[in-house]
Scaffold this active site. Structure first.
Site, PDB file in Angstrom:
ATOM      1  N   HIS A 121       0.880  -1.178   0.000  1.00  0.00           N
ATOM      2  CA  HIS A 121       0.000   0.000   0.000  1.00  0.00           C
ATOM      3  C   HIS A 121       0.920   1.231   0.000  1.00  0.00           C
ATOM      4  O   HIS A 121       2.036   1.189   0.534  1.00  0.00           O
ATOM      5  CB  HIS A 121      -0.831  -0.040   1.290  1.00  0.00           C
ATOM      6  CG  HIS A 121      -1.887   1.008   1.396  1.00  0.00           C
ATOM      7  ND1 HIS A 121      -1.608   2.308   1.760  1.00  0.00           N
ATOM      8  CD2 HIS A 121      -3.234   0.950   1.216  1.00  0.00           C
ATOM      9  CE1 HIS A 121      -2.737   2.990   1.805  1.00  0.00           C
ATOM     10  NE2 HIS A 121      -3.738   2.191   1.474  1.00  0.00           N
ATOM     11  N   ASP A 199       3.638  -3.938   7.770  1.00  0.00           N
ATOM     12  CA  ASP A 199       2.331  -3.305   7.667  1.00  0.00           C
ATOM     13  C   ASP A 199       1.272  -4.400   7.846  1.00  0.00           C
ATOM     14  O   ASP A 199       1.068  -5.225   6.950  1.00  0.00           O
ATOM     15  CB  ASP A 199       2.207  -2.635   6.290  1.00  0.00           C
ATOM     16  CG  ASP A 199       0.828  -2.031   6.068  1.00  0.00           C
ATOM     17  OD1 ASP A 199      -0.040  -2.176   6.950  1.00  0.00           O
ATOM     18  OD2 ASP A 199       0.619  -1.429   4.999  1.00  0.00           O
ATOM     19  N   GLN A 202      -3.959  -5.159   6.769  1.00  0.00           N
ATOM     20  CA  GLN A 202      -4.926  -6.120   6.208  1.00  0.00           C
ATOM     21  C   GLN A 202      -4.817  -7.492   6.857  1.00  0.00           C
ATOM     22  O   GLN A 202      -5.625  -8.375   6.568  1.00  0.00           O
ATOM     23  CB  GLN A 202      -4.724  -6.255   4.691  1.00  0.00           C
ATOM     24  CG  GLN A 202      -5.061  -5.000   3.905  1.00  0.00           C
ATOM     25  CD  GLN A 202      -6.542  -4.641   3.945  1.00  0.00           C
ATOM     26  OE1 GLN A 202      -7.402  -5.462   4.260  1.00  0.00           O
ATOM     27  NE2 GLN A 202      -6.842  -3.392   3.640  1.00  0.00           N
ATOM     28  N   LYS A 225     -10.292  -1.263  10.214  1.00  0.00           N
ATOM     29  CA  LYS A 225     -10.397  -2.460   9.362  1.00  0.00           C
ATOM     30  C   LYS A 225     -10.749  -3.693  10.203  1.00  0.00           C
ATOM     31  O   LYS A 225     -10.892  -4.794   9.687  1.00  0.00           O
ATOM     32  CB  LYS A 225      -9.088  -2.673   8.609  1.00  0.00           C
ATOM     33  CG  LYS A 225      -8.732  -1.444   7.749  1.00  0.00           C
ATOM     34  CD  LYS A 225      -7.793  -1.726   6.674  1.00  0.00           C
ATOM     35  CE  LYS A 225      -7.242  -0.459   6.047  1.00  0.00           C
ATOM     36  NZ  LYS A 225      -8.025   0.013   4.891  1.00  0.00           N
ATOM     37  N   CYS A 363      -4.717   2.165  -3.838  1.00  0.00           N
ATOM     38  CA  CYS A 363      -3.514   2.728  -3.180  1.00  0.00           C
ATOM     39  C   CYS A 363      -2.335   1.765  -3.315  1.00  0.00           C
ATOM     40  O   CYS A 363      -1.533   1.629  -2.387  1.00  0.00           O
ATOM     41  CB  CYS A 363      -3.774   3.056  -1.712  1.00  0.00           C
ATOM     42  SG  CYS A 363      -4.962   4.358  -1.484  1.00  0.00           S
TER      43      CYS A 363
END
Ligand code: PLP
Length: 407
Positions: A121, A199, A202, A225, A363
């Protein structure tokens, strides 16, 4: 036991209709919906004990501080981190990754290399590029395979020929849904004395993430999220590193003493939390995690995996559909294009039939560039979606495909 009907009753928005159709919300990778327990936690805070934290001697401030710090402990515990000094509360994954890039900066010199996943991302690309412009470090992508996962062997080869100081990788790609071998990236970083920055935006909603067990130097995620509110997220960092690194933003709360003859900083985690924090949403994020526990999160993820397999199999059987990637480990997402149609047209027509998907580059422009695409349609599932909704989506998609390929 996971009770899908009871779970859906907890999400008021799922009863909405859009353009006369029952809503089929398949845009969970952008943000998830919130159960009423989370929504109520926000109003409860403002109704009963709204007050600024840390600085007050009055009762409301004490209650707000206890709730806020209690929420920090709850959030850390869910992700396997018991030392609350390692739980930095920020606006979201984006702010967390920007913070890391900024506090690592003094450890790096011009010519040092930062390996960044090609399928990241933008939040895990641009802060490193900004650092490159500022101090002359080189950003080199870790290639993504056609299956959609980051190529670990290629990363290892790069570490043999370049002075790699940071490895920044996504746990799960938001554009594809592939689960990356981040344990390998974290071990590789440790082996060569580089920092690992993961990261997890997700991964947190779709895997049972134990940050302590993964043992990355830094792990970032966003609450919204994971059924929590927007505007709150976490950076988990290793205590020894956070203690040694300088603060990023300056202001109230992050200081010990301020004087024009010199300022000293607060202890962890507050050293990295300048200004009034997002109190209500932190408390509500902890409530979201309580909620996930209460519905049997492991069973919820099993349900989600089964509807995801149904979606992928049905999409693979459709001749006009091209799916982005085919990873071995795959969660939530099906990124696709209808042959000969622009993703925006597909998404707009699906919306007319009550189906919410995201369209565009998600993104993740370098991912689109890798696959030679302007963008995709992305259907992304959450545990509150159903097998029937997948079927409704497929019916709607078949209608849209017919309209777009006949014309
Ligand atoms: N990283 C990934 C993989 C994401 O999917 C997102 C959001 O879409 C982000 C980072 C940024 O999250 P936020 O906008 O909540 O800071």
């Amino acid at each position: 036991m996971f009770d899908i009907d009871a779970v859906r009753n907890d999400f008021p928005i799922l009863t909405r209709r859009v353009h006369g159709h029952p809503l089929v919300y398949f845009d969970n990778a952008a943000t998830t919906h919130k159960p009423k327990q989370v929504i109520e936690a926000i109003t409860d805070y403002y109704d009963r004990f709204n007050s600024n934290v840390h600085r007050g001697v009055h009762s409301l401030s004490g209650e707000a501080t206890d709730a806020y710090e209690g929420a920090r402990a709850r959030i850390g515990h869910w992700f396997g981190v018991e030392d609350t000094g390692e739980v930095i509360l920020l606006r979201g994954a984006t702010e967390a990754l920007n913070l890391v890039a900024n506090i690592i900066a003094p450890e790096l010199s011009a010519g040092d290399v930062i390996l960044v996943g090609e399928s990241e991302h933008h939040a895990n690309i641009v802060p490193w590029q900004q650092l490159s412009q500022r101090i002359g470090v080189q950003v080199i992508p870790i290639p993504v395979s056609d299956a959609g996962t980051l190529d670990f062997d290629a990363a290892r080869s790069l570490t043999q020929t370049h002075p790699v100081k940071v490895i920044a990788a996504g746990h799960v790609s938001n554009a594809i849904g592939s689960v990356n071998p981040i344990e390998d990236f974290i071990s590789l970083a440790r082996e060569i004395g580089a920092y690992s920055v993961i990261d997890g935006a997700q991964a947190a909603p779709h895997l049972r993430v134990d940050v302590k067990h993964l043992d990355a130097d830094f792990y970032a995620l966003s609450a919204h999220k994971c059924c929590g509110p927007t505007g709150i997220g976490v950076l988990f960092g290793r205590r020894a590193l956070l203690e040694a690194m300088p603060p990023w933003q300056g202001g109230g709360d992050m200081i010990d003493r301020v004087s024009f003859s010199g300022t000293t900083y607060n202890t962890l985690p507050w050293k990295f939390e300048a200004g009034t924090p997002n109190i209500a949403d932190t408390i509500a994020f902890a409530k979201a995690l309580d909620y996930l526990e209460s519905i049997d999160f492991a069973a919820a993820l099993d349900h989600e995996a089964s509807i995801h397999s149904h979606l992928i199999e049905a999409m693979q059987a459709r001749p006009h559909i091209q799916i982005l990637g085919h990873p071995d480990q795959w969660v939530s997402v099906c990124s696709f294009n209808v042959e000969g149609a622009h993703p925006t047209d597909v998404g707009t027509l699906l919306d007319q039939l009550g189906v919410a998907v995201r369209t565009g580059h998600h993104c993740a422009m370098p991912t689109m560039e890798h696959f030679g695409l302007p963008g995709t349609c992305r259907a992304s599932l959450a545990f509150y979606n159903t097998h029937d909704e997948v079927d409704q989506f497929l019916q709607a998609l078949d209608r849209v495909t017919g309209m777009l390929t006949d014309s």
